[in-house]
Write a protein that holds these residues in place. Structure first.
Motif, PDB file in Angstrom:
ATOM      1  N   LEU B   4     -23.346 -32.781  16.622  1.00  0.00           N
ATOM      2  CA  LEU B   4     -23.405 -31.415  16.098  1.00  0.00           C
ATOM      3  C   LEU B   4     -22.258 -31.132  15.127  1.00  0.00           C
ATOM      4  CD1 LEU B   4     -24.540 -29.833  19.411  1.00  0.00           C
ATOM      5  CD2 LEU B   4     -25.915 -30.156  17.364  1.00  0.00           C
ATOM      6  N   ASN B   5     -21.075 -31.723  15.404  1.00  0.00           N
ATOM      7  CA  ASN B   5     -19.959 -31.524  14.480  1.00  0.00           C
ATOM      8  C   ASN B   5     -20.235 -32.133  13.113  1.00  0.00           C
ATOM      9  OD1 ASN B   5     -18.433 -30.027  16.153  1.00  0.00           O
ATOM     10  ND2 ASN B   5     -17.139 -31.712  16.872  1.00  0.00           N
ATOM     11  N   LYS B   6     -21.019 -33.193  13.104  1.00  0.00           N
ATOM     12  CA  LYS B   6     -21.346 -33.869  11.848  1.00  0.00           C
ATOM     13  C   LYS B   6     -22.046 -32.912  10.876  1.00  0.00           C
ATOM     14  CE  LYS B   6     -19.917 -37.989  11.256  1.00  0.00           C
ATOM     15  NZ  LYS B   6     -19.163 -38.268  10.027  1.00  0.00           N
ATOM     16  N   PHE B   7     -22.752 -31.933  11.443  1.00  0.00           N
ATOM     17  CA  PHE B   7     -23.476 -30.994  10.585  1.00  0.00           C
ATOM     18  C   PHE B   7     -22.549 -29.934   9.976  1.00  0.00           C
ATOM     19  CE2 PHE B   7     -26.957 -33.019  12.687  1.00  0.00           C
ATOM     20  CZ  PHE B   7     -27.964 -33.002  11.746  1.00  0.00           C
ATOM     21  N   LYS B   8     -21.267 -30.073  10.259  1.00  0.00           N
ATOM     22  CA  LYS B   8     -20.264 -29.195   9.643  1.00  0.00           C
ATOM     23  C   LYS B   8     -19.399 -29.983   8.647  1.00  0.00           C
ATOM     24  CE  LYS B   8     -19.317 -26.292  13.764  1.00  0.00           C
ATOM     25  NZ  LYS B   8     -20.253 -26.513  14.722  1.00  0.00           N
ATOM     26  N   VAL B 216     -38.431 -22.845   4.017  1.00  0.00           N
ATOM     27  CA  VAL B 216     -37.798 -23.946   4.740  1.00  0.00           C
ATOM     28  C   VAL B 216     -37.268 -23.461   6.085  1.00  0.00           C
ATOM     29  CG1 VAL B 216     -35.992 -25.705   4.661  1.00  0.00           C
ATOM     30  CG2 VAL B 216     -37.112 -25.002   2.552  1.00  0.00           C
ATOM     31  N   ILE B 217     -37.691 -24.148   7.148  1.00  0.00           N
ATOM     32  CA  ILE B 217     -37.130 -23.875   8.470  1.00  0.00           C
ATOM     33  C   ILE B 217     -35.750 -24.523   8.511  1.00  0.00           C
ATOM     34  CG2 ILE B 217     -37.330 -24.321  10.954  1.00  0.00           C
ATOM     35  CD1 ILE B 217     -40.400 -24.462  10.521  1.00  0.00           C
ATOM     36  N   GLY B 218     -34.723 -23.715   8.743  1.00  0.00           N
ATOM     37  CA  GLY B 218     -33.379 -24.263   8.668  1.00  0.00           C
ATOM     38  C   GLY B 218     -32.573 -24.033   9.939  1.00  0.00           C
ATOM     39  N   GLY B 219     -31.642 -24.957  10.196  1.00  0.00           N
ATOM     40  CA  GLY B 219     -30.709 -24.784  11.298  1.00  0.00           C
ATOM     41  C   GLY B 219     -29.546 -23.897  10.867  1.00  0.00           C
ATOM     42  N   PHE B 220     -28.494 -23.887  11.676  1.00  0.00           N
ATOM     43  CA  PHE B 220     -27.447 -22.884  11.493  1.00  0.00           C
ATOM     44  C   PHE B 220     -26.079 -23.449  11.131  1.00  0.00           C
ATOM     45  CE2 PHE B 220     -30.828 -21.315  14.112  1.00  0.00           C
ATOM     46  CZ  PHE B 220     -31.124 -20.116  13.497  1.00  0.00           C
ATOM     47  N   GLU B 221     -26.002 -24.775  11.050  1.00  0.00           N
ATOM     48  CA  GLU B 221     -24.743 -25.377  10.627  1.00  0.00           C
ATOM     49  C   GLU B 221     -24.712 -25.374   9.091  1.00  0.00           C
ATOM     50  OE1 GLU B 221     -22.535 -25.860  12.709  1.00  0.00           O
ATOM     51  OE2 GLU B 221     -23.650 -25.947  14.590  1.00  0.00           O
ATOM     52  N   PRO B 222     -23.502 -25.450   8.507  1.00  0.00           N
ATOM     53  CA  PRO B 222     -23.399 -25.399   7.047  1.00  0.00           C
ATOM     54  C   PRO B 222     -24.295 -26.412   6.328  1.00  0.00           C
ATOM     55  CG  PRO B 222     -21.228 -25.225   8.035  1.00  0.00           C
ATOM     56  CD  PRO B 222     -22.182 -25.454   9.159  1.00  0.00           C
ATOM     57  N   LEU B 223     -24.343 -27.650   6.856  1.00  0.00           N
ATOM     58  CA  LEU B 223     -25.190 -28.666   6.208  1.00  0.00           C
ATOM     59  C   LEU B 223     -26.656 -28.268   6.224  1.00  0.00           C
ATOM     60  CD1 LEU B 223     -24.401 -32.376   7.154  1.00  0.00           C
ATOM     61  CD2 LEU B 223     -24.520 -31.348   4.898  1.00  0.00           C
ATOM     62  N   ASP B 224     -27.097 -27.753   7.377  1.00  0.00           N
ATOM     63  CA  ASP B 224     -28.494 -27.311   7.508  1.00  0.00           C
ATOM     64  C   ASP B 224     -28.828 -26.277   6.440  1.00  0.00           C
ATOM     65  OD1 ASP B 224     -29.190 -28.675   9.971  1.00  0.00           O
ATOM     66  OD2 ASP B 224     -27.969 -27.212  11.049  1.00  0.00           O
ATOM     67  N   ILE B 225     -27.936 -25.306   6.289  1.00  0.00           N
ATOM     68  CA  ILE B 225     -28.206 -24.177   5.397  1.00  0.00           C
ATOM     69  C   ILE B 225     -28.198 -24.630   3.936  1.00  0.00           C
ATOM     70  CG2 ILE B 225     -27.322 -21.942   4.591  1.00  0.00           C
ATOM     71  CD1 ILE B 225     -26.265 -21.540   7.517  1.00  0.00           C
TER      72      ILE B 225
END
Lengths: 76, 360
Positions: B4-8, B216-225
């Motif tokens: 999960l940290n990787k997505f930041k 686009v269905i997106g997650g909530f981490e910076p990378l996702d957005i």
């Protein structure tokens, strides 16, 4: 309000899992999760219920796509 | 590796940001419809990193913000009927007619309890069999199945002193109303990740097929957005629209069928009132006949009172992305997080509150 937190399952008893993240411990219900979750799984938790097991393989795959600078998988 | 940290990861984020900058051809207006996205976009600093030509709009994505004045008046009236009110903390400070809120009702003697889960409200009812407990059911598809599951438990366990005032709302019908509104200029929709965990991809397909809207269905981490924004921009550049699931680690294309079943077992679809958007067909959930014993509006004969609109409050236009929060004449004058006039300021996930807290 749809805030949901990824938490790790530490133990399961009946329909209730003990979960933990960053030292915060909680209990969540497993009544509406769509596939069996196991100890060690991360689940997305919202309002006292686990909504879904986080798919680690999909997560790693997405990261791989990011890193390769691709990341475009379109659903037709 | 902590997944999960990787997505930041800042390096990966800057890489995507560079791609956004090089692909951007003209002004791009994207709307998110999830309060968690609103906060994440401000909090992560993404809003300040994006080129000026990318305009971020917060749509009707916070269930508290879209709760109608008449619904607020209804639960405030219920709180005066010698009942125990159990509610998510989100509703406590939302002002109803005359500026009254649940906190004030509590000061006047009403019994108001904040719960984290509808299940806690059921337990409260079971522990206090001589009191009638009413849970205030707000929330989109993310929350509604949890409330439905609890109502099912109450029926199975024959709990007779537990009731729900349902104000649940559904996201796709509101998106349809927005997409069909000629006034609203949106080039792409960032779809809510956790609502999608429940409903999957199918209910959004009309956005691409009927309205040609990149979604686009997106997650909530910076990378996702950032990645979701890039996908929307590329679709616009190529003059095509498809619905993309960019949050696969949490959203399966078919959604959570078990949660949907529980939700539809207990609730049926009906028209609903949305603040700022008015009545939207088939956009709300009411209890099915088999569960009418748990329906607080029926049991306590609580209809939606007629109310006068708050003069000057522009929450409606903010929710449609027609104006930014600081264009409301009440913003930061009469309406502040400490003394909010409209729900977009009271909810921490409201766009006015986020604007107040994070704007540079």
């Amino acid at each position: 309000m749809c805030l949901a937190i990824p938490m790790e399952i530490k133990s399961i008893e009946d329909n209730v899992a003990r979960v933990e993240v960053g030292g915060v411990k909680s209990q969540v219900r497993l009544d509406i999760i769509d596939e069996p979750a196991e100890v060690g799984d991360f689940v997305i938790v919202h309002a006292g219920f686990a909504l879904r097991r986080i798919d680690r393989v999909e997560g790693l795959e997405t990261l791989k796509l990011f890193q390769e600078g691709l990341g475009l998988e379109l659903i037709k | 590796m902590n997944l999960l940290n990787k997505f930041k990861d800042p390096k990966l984020c800057l890489n995507i940001l560079e791609q956004i900058k090089s692909d951007l051809q003209e002004e791009f207006r994207f709307m998110e419809v999830c309060g968690t996205h609103t906060v994440a976009i401000f909090q992560s600093g993404i809003r300040s990193l994006l080129p000026e030509k990318i305009i971020h709009l917060s749509g009707p994505g916070c269930p508290v913000c879209v709760t109608h004045d008449r619904e607020i008046a209804a639960y405030l009236a219920l709180s005066e009927k010698n009942l125990v009110i159990a509610t998510f903390g989100d509703l406590i400070k939302v002002p109803g007619p005359g500026g009254k809120n649940l906190k004030m009702a509590q000061a006047e003697g009403a019994i108001i309890n904040i719960v984290y889960s509808a299940f806690d409200a059921l337990q409260m009812a079971m522990e206090n069999p001589d009191r009638k407990v009413v849970f205030l059911g707000v929330g989109f598809e993310t929350t509604a199945p949890t409330v439905a599951a609890v109502i099912k438990m109450a029926k199975e366990q024959e709990v007779r002193n537990f009731f729900v005032l349902t104000m649940h709302k559904l996201v796709p019908p509101a998106l349809k109303a927005l997409a069909a509104d000629k006034e609203i200029r949106v080039d792409g929709l960032l779809l809510p990740g956790h609502v999608s965990t429940i409903i999957g991809l199918e209910p959004y397909k009309f956005l691409a097929e009927e309205y040609n809207m990149p979604s686009v269905i997106g997650g909530f981490e910076p990378l996702d957005i950032l990645q979701s924004i890039l996908i929307m921009i590329r679709q616009k550049n190529e003059s095509r629209a498809v619905v993309v699931n960019n949050y696969k680690r949490v959203v399966s294309d078919q959604g959570n069928t078990r949660a949907m079943e529980v939700m539809h077992d207990v609730f049926e679809v009906s028209d609903a009132l949305w603040r700022g958007l008015g009545t939207i067909p088939d956009s709300g959930l009411v209890l099915r006949k088999e569960y009418s014993d748990f329906d607080a509006s029926l049991v306590f004969d609580q209809e939606l009172p007629e109310v006068e609109e708050v003069v000057g409050c522009k929450c409606g236009e903010v929710l449609k992305g027609l104006i930014s929060p600081d264009n409301c004449p009440l913003f930061d004058t009469r309406c502040t997080p400490a003394k909010p006039v409209g729900p977009c300021m009271v909810s921490t996930e409201g766009s006015c509150a986020a604007y107040h807290k994070y704007r540079l």
